[in-house]
Scaffold this motif. Sequence first.
Motif, short mmCIF file in Angstrom:
data_model
loop_
_atom_site.label_atom_id
_atom_site.label_comp_id
_atom_site.label_asym_id
_atom_site.label_seq_id
_atom_site.Cartn_x
_atom_site.Cartn_y
_atom_site.Cartn_z
N ARG A 1 -4.25 -0.03 5.09
CA ARG A 1 -3.10 -0.89 4.83
C ARG A 1 -3.41 -2.38 4.89
O ARG A 1 -2.72 -3.19 4.27
N HIS B 1 -3.46 0.37 -3.39
CA HIS B 1 -2.91 -0.95 -3.09
C HIS B 1 -3.56 -1.93 -4.05
O HIS B 1 -4.77 -2.17 -3.97
N PRO C 1 0.82 -1.21 0.00
CA PRO C 1 0.00 0.00 0.00
C PRO C 1 0.86 1.26 0.00
O PRO C 1 1.92 1.31 0.64
#
Length: 307
Positions: free
Chosen positions: A53, A21, A6
């Motif tokens: 993330r 991502h 990410p």
Amino acid sequence: MTSGGPVAARLPDGRRLHLQHGPIDLIIEAETVDRDDGRGRDVAFAAAWTRFRSILTELVAELPRLRHPTGSLDGRFRSPVARRMFLATRPHANTAFITPMAAVAGSVADEILEVMTGSGPLRRAYVNNGGDIALHFGTPEANYRARIAGLGGECHGDVRIDRASGIGGLATSGTGGRSLSLGIADSVTVLGPSAAAADAAATLIANAVDLSGDHPAIDRCPATDLDPDSDLGRQRVVTACRRLEPADVDRALTGGETAARHMVTTGLVRGAALFLQGRSRIVDSGAVLARPEPGRAQGFAAVKGGA
């Protein structure tokens, strides 16, 4: 950060953040109640980055089940985003083929928006996931405009969205989008209570803009011929739609309009705009949708600040 992981970058205007991502690509913006105080925005962006993330890893872990028809699933997913996907598609599971993947982009947008608004008071905020957009109105006067635009960027009308509208998200689907479609719509844009709900509904309404039988102007192939991992399996998706007779365009749009009207009537969405080969249909529960110019096409292109 490792290669392929990410990434986050503040855009040059300083007010927006880009998160990416794999296939997830977000543009987010947050405006604090005190518009001159950037600290609240920084806190919201930090919360978004922290949550972002792990989202793709969570979804990949549950991907095999997410590709199954929603009606065959019990809804017990570990990922909050996967649960959002399931809940957004469940109202349609008894009437159409749908999997949780039909709401993936909108569900990611809703998830990130929730952590942003939970980080502190925001006047307004949005998360744009490739055109599927989650919206937050933190004060009564906060509003956004969604613009109906052509492929060349020309404007065909604006839609003003505020807290009183009950709209928390919008999404677009069709043959011009990133996903495979069972229908021939150029685009279908839906306004719903959340981005996930709008995403699922846009998918199904776009599927319903279609002509039955083997029409000579429409090319189709099994979805797995294009994507071996497609949740649509061997269902035949549209690969091309050549110029249709006006009567055929109207007939295809009527199929989508019927599906959209049912969703508006039952309260699943607030409105929908359907486009095919220069013609359009508007289905609206409360005059929130602007009607595009006659003979012009395509879906909502952007969210802009309001008053």
